[in-house]
Design a protein around this motif. Sequence first.
Motif, PDB file in Angstrom:
ATOM      1  N   PRO A   1       0.866  -1.188   0.000  1.00 32.02           N
ATOM      2  CA  PRO A   1       0.000   0.000   0.000  1.00 32.02           C
ATOM      3  C   PRO A   1       0.899   1.234   0.000  1.00 32.02           C
ATOM      4  O   PRO A   1       1.937   1.228   0.671  1.00 32.02           O
ATOM      5  CB  PRO A   1      -0.752  -0.114   1.333  1.00 32.02           C
TER       6      PRO A   1
ATOM      7  N   ASP B   1       0.812   4.025   1.413  1.00 27.66           N
ATOM      8  CA  ASP B   1       1.019   4.768   2.664  1.00 27.66           C
ATOM      9  C   ASP B   1       1.772   3.965   3.723  1.00 27.66           C
ATOM     10  O   ASP B   1       1.975   4.434   4.834  1.00 27.66           O
ATOM     11  CB  ASP B   1      -0.350   5.201   3.226  1.00 27.66           C
ATOM     12  N   ILE B   2       2.229   2.752   3.390  1.00 22.28           N
ATOM     13  CA  ILE B   2       2.864   1.911   4.414  1.00 22.28           C
ATOM     14  C   ILE B   2       4.274   2.414   4.733  1.00 22.28           C
ATOM     15  O   ILE B   2       4.928   3.032   3.892  1.00 22.28           O
ATOM     16  CB  ILE B   2       2.919   0.436   3.941  1.00 22.28           C
TER      17      ILE B   2
ATOM     18  N   GLU C   1       5.657  -0.017  10.086  1.00 24.14           N
ATOM     19  CA  GLU C   1       4.355  -0.682  10.133  1.00 24.14           C
ATOM     20  C   GLU C   1       4.475  -2.136   9.676  1.00 24.14           C
ATOM     21  O   GLU C   1       3.943  -3.048  10.305  1.00 24.14           O
ATOM     22  CB  GLU C   1       3.314   0.049   9.250  1.00 24.14           C
TER      23      GLU C   1
ATOM     24  N   ARG D   1      -1.369  -5.757   0.444  1.00 18.53           N
ATOM     25  CA  ARG D   1      -2.455  -4.786   0.262  1.00 18.53           C
ATOM     26  C   ARG D   1      -3.202  -4.629   1.581  1.00 18.53           C
ATOM     27  O   ARG D   1      -2.919  -5.354   2.550  1.00 18.53           O
ATOM     28  CB  ARG D   1      -3.420  -5.271  -0.828  1.00 18.53           C
ATOM     29  N   ARG D   2      -4.200  -3.705   1.620  1.00 18.91           N
ATOM     30  CA  ARG D   2      -5.077  -3.596   2.782  1.00 18.91           C
ATOM     31  C   ARG D   2      -6.450  -4.137   2.397  1.00 18.91           C
ATOM     32  O   ARG D   2      -6.916  -3.894   1.276  1.00 18.91           O
ATOM     33  CB  ARG D   2      -5.211  -2.132   3.206  1.00 18.91           C
ATOM     34  N   ASP D   3      -7.077  -4.845   3.326  1.00 18.36           N
ATOM     35  CA  ASP D   3      -8.457  -5.277   3.052  1.00 18.36           C
ATOM     36  C   ASP D   3      -9.405  -4.121   3.362  1.00 18.36           C
ATOM     37  O   ASP D   3      -8.962  -3.027   3.742  1.00 18.36           O
ATOM     38  CB  ASP D   3      -8.808  -6.564   3.822  1.00 18.36           C
ATOM     39  N   GLU D   4     -10.720  -4.362   3.262  1.00 18.84           N
ATOM     40  CA  GLU D   4     -11.663  -3.236   3.416  1.00 18.84           C
ATOM     41  C   GLU D   4     -11.617  -2.612   4.814  1.00 18.84           C
ATOM     42  O   GLU D   4     -12.002  -1.454   5.001  1.00 18.84           O
ATOM     43  CB  GLU D   4     -13.098  -3.649   3.025  1.00 18.84           C
ATOM     44  N   ASN D   5     -11.079  -3.379   5.809  1.00 19.42           N
ATOM     45  CA  ASN D   5     -10.970  -2.815   7.162  1.00 19.42           C
ATOM     46  C   ASN D   5      -9.607  -2.173   7.414  1.00 19.42           C
ATOM     47  O   ASN D   5      -9.297  -1.774   8.533  1.00 19.42           O
ATOM     48  CB  ASN D   5     -11.209  -3.914   8.206  1.00 19.42           C
ATOM     49  N   GLY D   6      -8.789  -2.142   6.381  1.00 15.21           N
ATOM     50  CA  GLY D   6      -7.468  -1.533   6.539  1.00 15.21           C
ATOM     51  C   GLY D   6      -6.395  -2.486   7.046  1.00 15.21           C
ATOM     52  O   GLY D   6      -5.261  -2.075   7.294  1.00 15.21           O
ATOM     53  N   ASN D   7      -6.755  -3.770   7.221  1.00 17.36           N
ATOM     54  CA  ASN D   7      -5.759  -4.736   7.696  1.00 17.36           C
ATOM     55  C   ASN D   7      -4.853  -5.192   6.545  1.00 17.36           C
ATOM     56  O   ASN D   7      -5.320  -5.370   5.421  1.00 17.36           O
ATOM     57  CB  ASN D   7      -6.449  -5.966   8.284  1.00 17.36           C
ATOM     58  N   LEU D   8      -3.584  -5.417   6.881  1.00 19.75           N
ATOM     59  CA  LEU D   8      -2.643  -5.850   5.840  1.00 19.75           C
ATOM     60  C   LEU D   8      -2.897  -7.303   5.452  1.00 19.75           C
ATOM     61  O   LEU D   8      -3.123  -8.157   6.307  1.00 19.75           O
ATOM     62  CB  LEU D   8      -1.205  -5.687   6.334  1.00 19.75           C
TER      63      LEU D   8
END
Length: 523
Positions: A101, A103-104, A108, A131-138
């Motif tokens: 992502p 912004d990583i 992090e 990538r990030r899932d819809e909740n922002g988790n990697l």
Amino acid sequence: MDIKHELSRFVPATISQDTTDLEDWEKAVLDKLFDASKIMNNIFLTQVYSKNPEIKKKLIEEGDTDKLKLFNQNYGPFNRLQHNESFIEGYKKPLGANFYPEDITKEEFENFLKENPKKKEEFKSHLTIIRRDENGNLIAIPYSIVYKEQLERASELIKEASDISENESLKNYLSKLAVAFLKNDYLESDMAWMDLDSRIEPLLGPYEVYEDELMGLKACFEAIISIRDKEMTSQLKKLESISEELEKNLPIQIVHKEKRGQYSPILAVNLWLSAGDGRAGIHFTAFNLPNDERVRTKKGSKKVMLKNIGRLKFENCTEKIIERVFEKNIYEKINFNSFFTFVVLHEVSHGIGPGFIDDPANSEKQISVNEALKEKYPTIEECKADALGAYNSYYLEEKGMYEKGFAESIAISYIAGIFRAIRFGLKEAHAGGNIIAYTFLKEQDVISYDSENKKFKIKEQNIRKGITALAKELLEIEATGDYERAKSFISKYRQPPTELKLIIKELEDIPVDIMPQYEKDVQ
Ligand code: ZN
């Protein structure tokens, strides 16, 4: 950024794709490989930067040919020769390219792995993107899923090429590669690549990780399709058969306690097509693969040298440097043949000399020279391969393998190569060994600088003696595994004298590389 100036640093050079010597089935295989290479090329373009496809489309629509050329050379709007500075306004290259992502941060990523140790393997894999899932988790996604459609198509094409092949080893490599694209595991295809014995020498898949400047983990897709060079291949076979003699002829005596490790074959080929990572920015003249440790332990690795690329670089860049740096009587002694033979001898010489030695800290134990010399090893070993390459050429001439005078041409090619290597800056890592060689050979009265006409002089009668002294010093450091000696040797000779700083300025206007032009191209 001045687009025209940036383009002028590269000389357009045509790569021959002549296939008249090939069998019909070989031509048919090349056609399939071409189509698959195009896929590798397109995947790599999106790996570099997420917006690359749309930027490219816009440049084509606008008909901005100069910008498009520079974009194609760099695989994106970021100038690889200017620390990835953008030459099209509004873009900034993320450190992790398009593998993470945008912004990583490194922190992090590392913290995530500390908190989720079970996910370490998939996250650190060379063959996943983050990538990030819809909740922002990697999350980590395998290449075979990210590029599913493209890799399935590539797999089909490679399977077809495999079916056409009448050479068993090529058939085997291609059939394993077709599976690797789908399974996201290149172990089997890499093993088969090591066993290739065919005129066509292809390599496709994800390999080097340099594009990932965030973590240095993620591999880039590339395709390197070559045809073996007959004449060089037989010369290399000869060198291989003589390598024990070269070992005995070293300026110091070495007792081998353990086998030197895996044997690594060297190949000379002519490039037919490069695509993707294998072609971004400065074009390589040689590569050493695979990187997979599982393959390296079992089968070693293979060094492939691209002779036609070497020739084009020599004619368009190196020769111009040599003409500017030396008087006529010196530069007339070197040509592409002596230069390329030196590069070959450099590679061969990596395999000669100390491999495993007594641990200086505990004589009961055996360790590799690499372990003993730690971070000083790459500089010492590169410098050794250079000096020993030139040293060996004299022996090979005496054995009748070369014409009289050729060893001297090779040795002068070695010295001339120093100036090619330092032009990118004296602080660059690969300038190190070359500055050491220069200052050492200057001390040995082999090379000197004439400040009046700004040319370098070589005393032919001192070359062999000077190079032998340098090879002996480096071999002794390796044979004893003496870390302190390596350290003081490097700090003594790594100081660049003023004339080297001056000459770099003089070389600024000489092109830095070639821009490959293919009649049949993937870009
Ligand atoms: Zn090397």
